[in-house]
Scaffold this active site. Structure first.
Site, PDB file in Angstrom:
ATOM      1  N   CYS A 241       0.810  -1.229   0.000  1.00 50.33           N
ATOM      2  CA  CYS A 241       0.000   0.000   0.000  1.00 50.33           C
ATOM      3  C   CYS A 241       0.841   1.275   0.000  1.00 50.33           C
ATOM      4  O   CYS A 241       0.296   2.380  -0.105  1.00 50.33           O
ATOM      5  CB  CYS A 241      -0.951   0.021   1.194  1.00 50.33           C
ATOM      6  SG  CYS A 241      -0.125   0.191   2.791  1.00 50.33           S
ATOM      7  N   CYS A 251      11.543  -7.937  15.685  1.00 49.66           N
ATOM      8  CA  CYS A 251      12.185  -8.700  14.615  1.00 49.66           C
ATOM      9  C   CYS A 251      11.878  -8.080  13.252  1.00 49.66           C
ATOM     10  O   CYS A 251      11.268  -7.030  13.154  1.00 49.66           O
ATOM     11  CB  CYS A 251      11.716 -10.149  14.661  1.00 49.66           C
ATOM     12  SG  CYS A 251       9.960 -10.345  14.287  1.00 49.66           S
TER      13      CYS A 251
END
Length: 532
Positions: A241, A251
């Site tokens: 997007c 992480c």
């Protein structure tokens, strides 16, 4: 001092004097003189020049008719040109043109014009085909008290706002005006309300930085460009997007916010479905490392790194600019408290008249002024070209020396004064404190004068090609403060400064404060440092 502060009474007096002068010289009424002056922006000389060059043209342009265009004879009743009703002559008013209007219509016409703003000062006859001026005498006869007050307020303000040599003080709530006589290069104006501003751009006083630099700096502080730099430096776009995403912990497994919810790897921006233990797990990405070695991410990483460096550099200067601004505000508050409370208390404790404690007020005034100068030097430093290394080093040296001196003065005025304010009686050490504070005030003033002079000259003493002076020494001989706030000063310019101040053989320069003393002096007349 090349400026004059005007109170409302001073403005009224000057305005009346100009009207009287024009009316006397041109042999016209004060009302007509006022109309002429407003048309020519309250310039007496322009009125005289235009009038004696072509009186008829001026009369036509301004609307001063020498005779009525409409003559009514001995008629007892006249028809109003707005409501078209007949009224007795006593209830009809006319401008110099002779067009008749009833008092009620005049009042409505004038009231509407006054409520529309300062344009009422150039009011003309209500007849659409007539350009005759409506003067102050008509306002006095017809307008209500409230409208009269508004009109005279507009008239008073126009004397300042239409005159190129005068301005209102831009401080909120201040009603003083300032007239300025051009000539010197200093545009700083200090109003009676204690606000200091630049006459040229009406921003707060910013000497020694020029108005163009100040304008760019203020625009940069308020613009969206730094927001975009931050986004570019600290975020990456979602591969699906394209919305920017910040990663501040955790992480490499990223999930975009709804409704997108796309899962991807933070390092390579690839779909997380293609990742796992075989690609390096949750905290590494073999694909990214391999692609980086092949140069795939070079352009993106380079843009991000440039944005980050630009943001860090701007933040460096802005934080110090803002810090000195807040320090100045605190110093102003301390100065006010010193003048209203502490001086009287100190006078009682030390058994000395307040007139002998002026050295404390002078020190705080110097601190306030130095904080202002130092604040704007950071804007100057931000726009100093990176490739002019010698100028940058010289600037940071001067800035560092000035800032170090200011910190010593501020520390002395703020901390070392407290024991004397809390003492039970007179102290023998107070005279030593007086000598120290007065000396630091003089030395700090001298440091900042050197800094201001150098910046106003565009650091012209430095060869922009790289060498500051053949007499410049290495930083080993410089004081620790010579690095400046920028932390990058590597060269000491003390010897080059000394050489400039001692070109003639009749003076020697103090190593401590750089003051130029007469050759016969054995100690510095500024800071009492012995001659070396």
């Amino acid at each position: 001092q090349n400026f004059t502060i005007l109170k409302e009474s001073d403005i009224q007096q000057r305005q009346e004097e100009d009207i009287t002068r024009v009316a006397t010289v041109l042999s016209i009424s004060r009302v007509d003189a006022s109309i002429l002056l407003r048309h020519y922006n309250w310039s007496v000389s322009k009125v005289h020049d235009a009038w004696f060059a072509d009186e008829d043209r001026v009369r036509k342009a301004v609307g001063l008719l020498d005779k009525p265009t409409v003559v009514h004879g001995d008629a007892r009743e006249l028809t109003c040109g707005i409501c078209f009703e007949n009224h007795p002559r006593a209830k009809i008013e006319m401008a110099s043109c002779g067009h008749p209007f009833c008092l009620l219509c005049w009042e409505g016409y004038i009231s509407t014009s006054i409520n529309d703003g300062p344009g009422c000062l150039m009011l003309r006859c209500p007849d659409p085909s007539c350009g005759a001026a409506v003067g102050q005498d008509m306002i006095n006869r017809v307008a209500s008290d409230e409208d009269k007050q508004k009109y005279f307020r507009y008239l008073l303000r126009s004397y300042i706002e239409d005159n190129k040599k005068s301005k209102w003080c831009p401080a909120p709530g201040c009603e003083y005006a300032v007239t300025f006589d051009a000539g010197s290069g200093n545009y700083d104006v200090s109003c009676l309300c204690s606000y200091c501003f630049c006459w040229n751009c009406t921003e707060e006083a910013h000497r020694p930085v020029d108005c163009g630099t100040v304008s760019k700096w203020i625009l940069k502080n308020s613009a969206e460009s730094e927001n975009m730099n931050w986004i570019l430096a600290n975020s990456k776009p979602c591969p699906k997007c394209k919305r920017p995403i910040e990663k501040n912990q955790g992480c490499m497994h990223m999930t975009c916010t709804p409704p997108c919810k796309f899962e991807f790897c933070w390092l390579c921006l690839g779909a997380w479905s293609d990742h796992g233990e075989r690609t390096g797990g949750f905290y590494a990405c073999n694909r990214y490392e391999a692609a980086k070695q092949e140069g795939v991410y070079d352009d993106a990483e380079r843009r991000r790194e440039m944005a980050k460096n630009s943001l860090e550099r701007y933040t460096h200067y802005y934080e110090r600019w803002a810090s000195n601004q807040s320090s100045r505000q605190k110093a102003l508050a301390d100065l006010h408290q010193m003048q209203t409370i502490h001086l009287e208390k100190l006078s009682d404790i030390q058994c000395q008249p307040e007139s002998q404690l002026k050295f404390i007020t002078e020190a705080w005034l110097q601190i306030v002024e130095c904080r202002r100068v130092l604040k704007w030097t950071y804007a100057y430093g931000f726009y100093l070209p990176e490739h002019e290394h010698a100028k940058k080093q010289f600037f940071e040296y001067l800035q560092g020396e000035a800032e170090s001196g200011l910190e010593r003065l501020h520390q002395c005025a703020e901390k070392e004064l407290q024991p004397f304010l809390n003492a039970d009686g007179p102290s023998r050490e107070f005279n030593d404190f007086r000598t120290k504070l007065a000396g630091l005030t003089s030395v700090t003033r001298n440091y900042f004068e050197n800094l201001v002079r150098a910046l106003e000259n565009g650091l012209a003493d430095v060869d922009s090609n790289g060498a500051a002076s053949s007499k410049a020494t290495s930083s080993k001989g410089a004081s620790p403060s010579s690095k400046g706030r920028g932390g990058r000063g590597k060269v000491s310019f003390r010897s080059s400064m000394s050489s400039r101040m001692t070109d003639d053989n009749s003076h020697w320069s103090c190593d401590q404060c750089t003051y130029a003393n007469v050759r016969s002096a054995t100690v510095c007349q500024m800071c009492n440092q012995p001659r070396r």
